[in-house]
Design a protein around this motif. Structure first.
Motif, mmCIF file in Angstrom:
data_model
loop_
_atom_site.group_PDB
_atom_site.id
_atom_site.type_symbol
_atom_site.label_atom_id
_atom_site.label_comp_id
_atom_site.label_asym_id
_atom_site.label_seq_id
_atom_site.Cartn_x
_atom_site.Cartn_y
_atom_site.Cartn_z
ATOM 1 N N ALA A 144 0.814 -1.206 0.000
ATOM 2 C CA ALA A 144 0.000 0.000 0.000
ATOM 3 C C ALA A 144 0.853 1.264 0.000
ATOM 4 C CB ALA A 144 -0.929 0.007 1.213
ATOM 5 N N ILE A 145 2.000 1.206 0.628
ATOM 6 C CA ILE A 145 2.839 2.391 0.738
ATOM 7 C C ILE A 145 3.353 2.861 -0.620
ATOM 8 C CG2 ILE A 145 5.065 1.236 1.080
ATOM 9 C CD1 ILE A 145 5.515 3.337 3.371
ATOM 10 N N ASP A 146 3.342 1.960 -1.614
ATOM 11 C CA ASP A 146 3.779 2.317 -2.964
ATOM 12 C C ASP A 146 2.618 2.639 -3.899
ATOM 13 O OD1 ASP A 146 6.442 1.830 -2.242
ATOM 14 O OD2 ASP A 146 6.306 -0.291 -2.785
ATOM 15 N N ALA A 147 1.403 2.518 -3.410
ATOM 16 C CA ALA A 147 0.219 2.654 -4.265
ATOM 17 C C ALA A 147 -0.162 4.115 -4.457
ATOM 18 C CB ALA A 147 -0.954 1.896 -3.656
ATOM 19 N N GLY A 148 -0.780 4.401 -5.603
ATOM 20 C CA GLY A 148 -1.359 5.710 -5.856
ATOM 21 C C GLY A 148 -2.826 5.722 -5.464
ATOM 22 N N LEU A 149 -3.293 6.864 -4.987
ATOM 23 C CA LEU A 149 -4.668 7.002 -4.526
ATOM 24 C C LEU A 149 -5.349 8.142 -5.264
ATOM 25 C CD1 LEU A 149 -4.012 6.780 -0.679
ATOM 26 C CD2 LEU A 149 -4.649 4.899 -2.202
ATOM 27 N N ASN A 150 -6.585 7.915 -5.670
ATOM 28 C CA ASN A 150 -7.346 8.920 -6.406
ATOM 29 C C ASN A 150 -8.317 9.621 -5.462
ATOM 30 O OD1 ASN A 150 -8.742 10.459 -8.236
ATOM 31 N ND2 ASN A 150 -9.891 8.763 -9.111
ATOM 32 N N GLY A 151 -7.869 10.723 -4.876
ATOM 33 C CA GLY A 151 -8.742 11.540 -4.033
ATOM 34 C C GLY A 151 -9.437 10.812 -2.913
ATOM 35 N N PRO A 152 -8.717 10.139 -2.013
ATOM 36 C CA PRO A 152 -9.392 9.425 -0.915
ATOM 37 C C PRO A 152 -10.108 10.396 0.022
ATOM 38 C CG PRO A 152 -7.023 9.542 -0.515
ATOM 39 C CD PRO A 152 -7.248 10.063 -1.909
ATOM 40 N N HIS A 153 -11.405 10.196 0.187
ATOM 41 C CA HIS A 153 -12.210 11.058 1.058
ATOM 42 C C HIS A 153 -12.352 10.474 2.465
ATOM 43 C CE1 HIS A 153 -13.303 13.036 -2.643
ATOM 44 N NE2 HIS A 153 -14.112 13.880 -2.017
ATOM 45 N N ASP A 154 -12.316 9.146 2.565
ATOM 46 C CA ASP A 154 -12.666 8.537 3.848
ATOM 47 C C ASP A 154 -11.838 7.284 4.095
ATOM 48 O OD1 ASP A 154 -14.150 8.526 6.222
ATOM 49 O OD2 ASP A 154 -15.582 7.087 5.435
ATOM 50 N N VAL A 155 -11.690 6.944 5.375
ATOM 51 C CA VAL A 155 -11.082 5.682 5.793
ATOM 52 C C VAL A 155 -11.957 5.077 6.880
ATOM 53 C CG1 VAL A 155 -8.665 6.070 5.185
ATOM 54 C CG2 VAL A 155 -9.557 7.000 7.332
ATOM 55 N N SER A 156 -11.988 3.759 6.943
ATOM 56 C CA SER A 156 -12.786 3.085 7.958
ATOM 57 C C SER A 156 -12.182 1.719 8.253
ATOM 58 C CB SER A 156 -14.234 2.922 7.481
ATOM 59 O OG SER A 156 -15.031 2.323 8.480
ATOM 60 N N TYR A 157 -11.817 1.486 9.504
ATOM 61 C CA TYR A 157 -11.324 0.173 9.912
ATOM 62 C C TYR A 157 -12.488 -0.800 10.043
ATOM 63 C CZ TYR A 157 -6.594 1.761 11.162
ATOM 64 O OH TYR A 157 -5.309 2.236 11.133
ATOM 65 N N ASP A 158 -12.282 -2.030 9.565
ATOM 66 C CA ASP A 158 -13.267 -3.072 9.830
ATOM 67 C C ASP A 158 -12.893 -3.790 11.124
ATOM 68 O OD1 ASP A 158 -11.272 -4.957 9.241
ATOM 69 O OD2 ASP A 158 -12.065 -5.419 7.252
ATOM 70 N N ALA A 159 -13.682 -4.782 11.509
ATOM 71 C CA ALA A 159 -13.477 -5.455 12.790
ATOM 72 C C ALA A 159 -12.162 -6.209 12.856
ATOM 73 C CB ALA A 159 -14.639 -6.410 13.060
ATOM 74 N N GLN A 160 -11.585 -6.562 11.704
ATOM 75 C CA GLN A 160 -10.317 -7.290 11.654
ATOM 76 C C GLN A 160 -9.111 -6.362 11.610
ATOM 77 O OE1 GLN A 160 -13.024 -8.245 9.466
ATOM 78 N NE2 GLN A 160 -13.546 -9.528 11.229
ATOM 79 N N GLY A 161 -9.344 -5.074 11.575
ATOM 80 C CA GLY A 161 -8.250 -4.120 11.526
ATOM 81 C C GLY A 161 -7.795 -3.771 10.129
ATOM 82 N N ASN A 162 -8.476 -4.287 9.105
ATOM 83 C CA ASN A 162 -8.184 -3.874 7.734
ATOM 84 C C ASN A 162 -8.719 -2.459 7.523
ATOM 85 O OD1 ASN A 162 -7.241 -6.592 6.980
ATOM 86 N ND2 ASN A 162 -9.402 -7.133 7.175
ATOM 87 N N LEU A 163 -8.048 -1.675 6.713
ATOM 88 C CA LEU A 163 -8.440 -0.287 6.515
ATOM 89 C C LEU A 163 -9.063 -0.101 5.138
ATOM 90 C CD1 LEU A 163 -8.394 2.516 7.850
ATOM 91 C CD2 LEU A 163 -6.231 2.946 6.659
ATOM 92 N N LEU A 164 -10.346 0.270 5.114
ATOM 93 C CA LEU A 164 -11.052 0.538 3.870
ATOM 94 C C LEU A 164 -10.881 2.003 3.496
ATOM 95 C CD1 LEU A 164 -14.362 -1.406 4.569
ATOM 96 C CD2 LEU A 164 -12.411 -2.167 3.224
ATOM 97 N N ILE A 165 -10.744 2.253 2.198
ATOM 98 C CA ILE A 165 -10.520 3.592 1.674
ATOM 99 C C ILE A 165 -11.622 3.928 0.693
ATOM 100 C CG2 ILE A 165 -8.917 5.112 0.455
ATOM 101 C CD1 ILE A 165 -6.684 3.104 1.227
#
Length: 316
Positions: A178-199
């Motif tokens: 993920a640290i090398d990935a490009g992002l297109n205007g991320p507005h929000d982040v949300s952790y799920d119950a497993q600790g994965n981060l949704l963008i």
């Protein structure tokens, strides 16, 4: 930088600062542009991006007070009472287990905290910071910059750590770090119950795997706002200034319910689901219902009972 939906929403209103509140418990004005909300016990907290304040309501009575902000724009007040501080555009709210309320100020590029005693401080600076989320362990605060970055901070005062974003405006890097990935205007982040981060943002909903740090497409859906419910389902909010929708999906992305026609129309305090034409800005699951903050056409907090067919107004 991609234009933020939050900024578009604000532009749809006549911007006017409200008068500074006075007294020990100043009355909270009616929401004018509720961007986000969070519930803790009997209290509902609302980030009002047009009044430049954070409001606190009693869910039983609907009565409210100003928690933070004088109504005048700025970034003053750190180390003092939150009610005497200047905010510019409070955008998203999260609460930690200790009762500290964190909020993003997308206009000023700051994340600030109001502690249980009512003292405000700035804890991070990140240009165009919008989405916030605290991980399930309560150890980290993740934050999304609309300019294309995802960072996290170890609570309560750790340094910023970049999680994703290469400085480009294209969504790249799926299947890799993920640290090398490009992002297109991320507005929000949300952790799920497993600790994965949704963008959330334009295009697909992407996910950073908690164990591997790999980024990939989690849901082939557009969502400027993501709300992870405690039962493993998600609420995706999408749309623009002309209207929006809320889609409730299961863990596999299967739609369970949809609210909103995607258009805009005037309505009363009670609206059948098939005729809800509005611009929602947030969803907050509560016991037996969900609360919905409506930015347009009637800025308010709405309520949908589980299994119900009518949207009602909780706070006008």
């Amino acid at each position: 930088m991609r234009t933020s939906l939050l900024i578009l929403l604000a532009a749809a209103f006549t911007v006017a600062a409200c008068a500074a509140a006075s007294g020990s418990k100043p009355p909270a004005p009616k929401p004018r542009l509720p961007y986000d909300m969070v519930v803790r016990g009997p209290r509902l907290y609302v980030a009002d991006g047009l009044r430049h304040q954070i409001l606190s309501y009693d869910l039983k009575t609907g009565r409210g007070v100003v928690l933070a902000g004088t109504g005048r724009t700025g970034t003053s007040g750190d180390g003092g009472p939150a009610r005497k501080a200047r905010l510019t555009e409070p955008t998203e709210l999260v609460l930690d287990e200790a009762g500290n309320l964190y909020f993003s100020d997308v206009n000023q590029g700051r994340v600030r905290r109001v502690d249980p005693a009512g003292t405000i401080t700035t804890v991070a600076r990140l240009p165009a910071v919008a989405g916030l989320s605290i991980d399930p362990t309560g150890s980290y605060l993740a934050m999304a910059s609309i300019e294309g970055w995802i960072y996290r901070m170890e609570l309560p005062t750790g340094p910023l750590e970049r999680l994703a974003g290469s400085g480009t405006s294209e969504a790249t890097g799926d299947g890799g770090p993920a640290i090398d990935a490009g992002l297109n205007g991320p507005h929000d982040v949300s952790y799920d119950a497993q600790g994965n981060l949704l963008i959330g943002g334009p295009g697909n909903v992407r996910r950073i795997d908690a164990a591997t740090g790999t980024i990939d497409v989690a849901f082939s859906r557009n969502a400027f706002k993501i709300v992870a419910a405690s039962d493993g389902t998600f609420y995706f909010l999408s749309g623009d200034v002309n209207g929006g929708t809320i889609t409730h999906v299961d863990a596999n992305g299967r739609a369970l319910q949809s609210v909103g026609t995607g258009r805009m129309a005037r309505h009363g305090r009670r609206t059948p689901l098939g005729r809800v034409s509005f611009n929602p800005s947030d969803v907050e699951p509560v016991a037996g219902a969900i609360l919905i903050s409506e930015a347009r056409p009637s800025p308010s907090i709405r309520r949908l009972r589980n299994g119900g067919s009518t949207l009602t107004t909780l706070i006008p």
